[in-house]
Design an enzyme around this catalytic site. Structure first.
Site, short mmCIF file in Angstrom:
data_model
loop_
_atom_site.label_atom_id
_atom_site.label_comp_id
_atom_site.label_asym_id
_atom_site.label_seq_id
_atom_site.Cartn_x
_atom_site.Cartn_y
_atom_site.Cartn_z
N THR A 58 70.32 84.98 -8.51
CA THR A 58 70.79 83.88 -7.66
C THR A 58 70.96 82.63 -8.54
O THR A 58 70.54 82.61 -9.71
CB THR A 58 69.78 83.57 -6.54
OG1 THR A 58 68.72 82.76 -7.09
CG2 THR A 58 69.19 84.82 -5.93
N ASP A 79 60.15 82.31 -7.47
CA ASP A 79 59.46 81.89 -8.70
C ASP A 79 58.08 81.36 -8.35
O ASP A 79 57.26 81.13 -9.23
CB ASP A 79 60.23 80.74 -9.36
CG ASP A 79 60.26 79.53 -8.44
OD1 ASP A 79 60.77 79.68 -7.30
OD2 ASP A 79 59.77 78.46 -8.82
N GLU A 86 71.75 87.64 4.12
CA GLU A 86 70.96 86.80 3.20
C GLU A 86 70.62 85.51 3.93
O GLU A 86 71.51 84.78 4.39
CB GLU A 86 71.73 86.48 1.91
CG GLU A 86 70.81 85.71 0.95
CD GLU A 86 71.49 85.22 -0.32
OE1 GLU A 86 72.71 85.37 -0.46
OE2 GLU A 86 70.78 84.63 -1.15
N TYR A 141 69.36 79.73 -8.23
CA TYR A 141 68.03 79.21 -8.59
C TYR A 141 67.38 80.11 -9.64
O TYR A 141 66.74 79.64 -10.57
CB TYR A 141 67.14 79.15 -7.34
CG TYR A 141 67.21 77.83 -6.61
CD1 TYR A 141 68.40 77.44 -5.99
CD2 TYR A 141 66.12 76.98 -6.53
CE1 TYR A 141 68.48 76.23 -5.32
CE2 TYR A 141 66.19 75.78 -5.85
CZ TYR A 141 67.37 75.40 -5.24
OH TYR A 141 67.44 74.21 -4.57
N GLU A 187 73.01 79.94 6.19
CA GLU A 187 72.55 78.73 5.51
C GLU A 187 72.57 77.59 6.53
O GLU A 187 73.51 77.49 7.30
CB GLU A 187 73.48 78.44 4.32
CG GLU A 187 73.24 77.14 3.60
CD GLU A 187 71.79 76.94 3.13
OE1 GLU A 187 71.25 77.79 2.42
OE2 GLU A 187 71.21 75.91 3.53
N ASP A 193 62.39 78.11 0.42
CA ASP A 193 61.61 76.88 0.22
C ASP A 193 60.12 77.21 0.36
O ASP A 193 59.72 77.83 1.35
CB ASP A 193 62.03 75.83 1.25
CG ASP A 193 63.50 75.47 1.11
OD1 ASP A 193 63.98 75.39 -0.04
OD2 ASP A 193 64.18 75.28 2.14
C1 LIG Z 1 65.65 76.86 -2.61
S1 LIG Z 1 67.18 77.22 -1.86
C2 LIG Z 1 67.63 78.80 -2.59
C3 LIG Z 1 69.11 79.05 -2.51
C4 LIG Z 1 69.56 80.45 -3.00
N1 LIG Z 1 69.00 81.50 -2.16
C5 LIG Z 1 69.21 80.68 -4.44
O1 LIG Z 1 68.29 81.45 -4.71
O2 LIG Z 1 69.89 80.11 -5.31
C6 LIG Z 1 66.67 77.70 -0.21
C7 LIG Z 1 67.81 77.64 0.79
O3 LIG Z 1 67.36 78.14 2.05
C8 LIG Z 1 67.91 77.35 3.08
N2 LIG Z 1 67.04 77.50 4.26
C9 LIG Z 1 65.75 77.12 4.35
N3 LIG Z 1 65.25 77.39 5.57
C10 LIG Z 1 66.26 77.96 6.27
C11 LIG Z 1 66.37 78.47 7.60
N4 LIG Z 1 65.33 78.41 8.45
N5 LIG Z 1 67.55 79.01 7.99
C12 LIG Z 1 68.60 79.05 7.15
N6 LIG Z 1 68.56 78.58 5.87
C13 LIG Z 1 67.40 78.05 5.44
C14 LIG Z 1 67.91 75.96 2.50
O4 LIG Z 1 68.81 75.09 3.14
C15 LIG Z 1 68.31 76.22 1.04
O5 LIG Z 1 69.69 76.18 0.84
#
Ligand SMILES: C[S@@+](CC[C@H](N)C(=O)[O-])C[C@H]1O[C@@H](n2cnc3c(N)ncnc32)[C@H](O)[C@@H]1O
Length: 215
Positions: free
Chosen positions: A190, A154, A44, A192, A69, A118
């Site tokens: 998840t 979303d 993941e 989010y 992460e 993101d």
């Molecule tokens: C909006 S959060 C969603 C977290 C979780 N997947 C959820 O759905 O609850 C996106 C996560 O992706 C991580 N992330 C973004 N770009 C990343 C990358 N290039 N490598 C590893 N993690 C990354 C961010 O730090 C963040 O914690």
């Protein structure tokens, strides 16, 4: 994920040694050795605080799940969740997916999850989106033939962008929906996703398999 600095981060990380992979690149080509009972290796990317990772590992004892992460404050909370649940088949790495070729041998993964990545809405940031064609090329290399990628978001702008990126990069799409939970909750949510779903925001989901470029 923007997070406040956590107190005692180092101490908390140290208490999670059993599930923390501190030298991910050293496991290149050897990830299954961490849990030989597993028949599948799933990753993941951007696991955040790790709710989905932990529940998916619990529900799939046949798989070794890796939560990647890049934010240490989220990563430690994900590790703590797995420790509390006493999970054996999950590990966590602080790592940026951009470098994942150094972490996974070609064809090493059976599955990849991208959950609520993101969105990076500005066009000038498109290359940062985890479904940009440059990332898809990394995933295609790391997945074994027939391996699957599950993507949920979303964000409709990111979803439509992603559909185009997958299709132009040689991926076959299935189970494409723009309202996954229209008839009741489907699958493991998840952190989010729970929040968005509670606000009545529809969730988009697709499953992708790399089939190679058209001749
Ligand atoms: C909006 S959060 C969603 C977290 C979780 N997947 C959820 O759905 O609850 C996106 C996560 O992706 C991580 N992330 C973004 N770009 C990343 C990358 N290039 N490598 C590893 N993690 C990354 C961010 O730090 C963040 O914690």
């Amino acid at each position: 994920m923007r997070m406040r600095k956590l107190k005692h981060l180092t101490d908390r990380q140290q208490r999670c040694q059993a599930v923390w992979i501190q030298d991910p690149e050293a496991h290149w080509g050897h990830w299954p050795d961490l849990y030989p009972e597993a028949t599948e290796l799933w990753l993941e990317i951007g696991c955040g605080k790790g709710k989905f990772t932990a529940l998916t590992a619990e529900a799939n004892p046949q798989a070794l799940l890796l939560g990647m992460e890049r934010v240490p404050e989220a990563h430690v909370m994900a590790m703590e969740k797995a420790m509390e649940m006493g999970l054996q088949n999950v590990r966590y790495l602080i790592y940026d997916a951009q470098k994942m070729d150094k972490c996974f041998a070609p064809g090493e993964l059976d599955g990849i999850f991208l959950n609520f990545s993101d969105p990076w809405p500005a066009t000038r940031h498109a290359r940062r989106r985890l479904t940009h064609r440059d990332f898809l090329a990394r995933y295609a290399k790391a997945l074994k033939p027939g391996g699957k990628l599950w993507f949920k978001t979303d964000n409709t702008g990111l979803f439509e962008f992603s559909v185009k990126e997958f299709e132009r990069s040689g991926w076959k799409l299935s189970e494409v929906t723009r309202d996954l939970h229209a008839d009741g909750v489907v699958g493991i949510m998840t952190g989010y996703e729970e929040k968005f779903h509670a606000q009545g925001i529809p969730i988009c989901r697709l499953v992708a398999q790399y089939v190679g470029a058209e001749p």
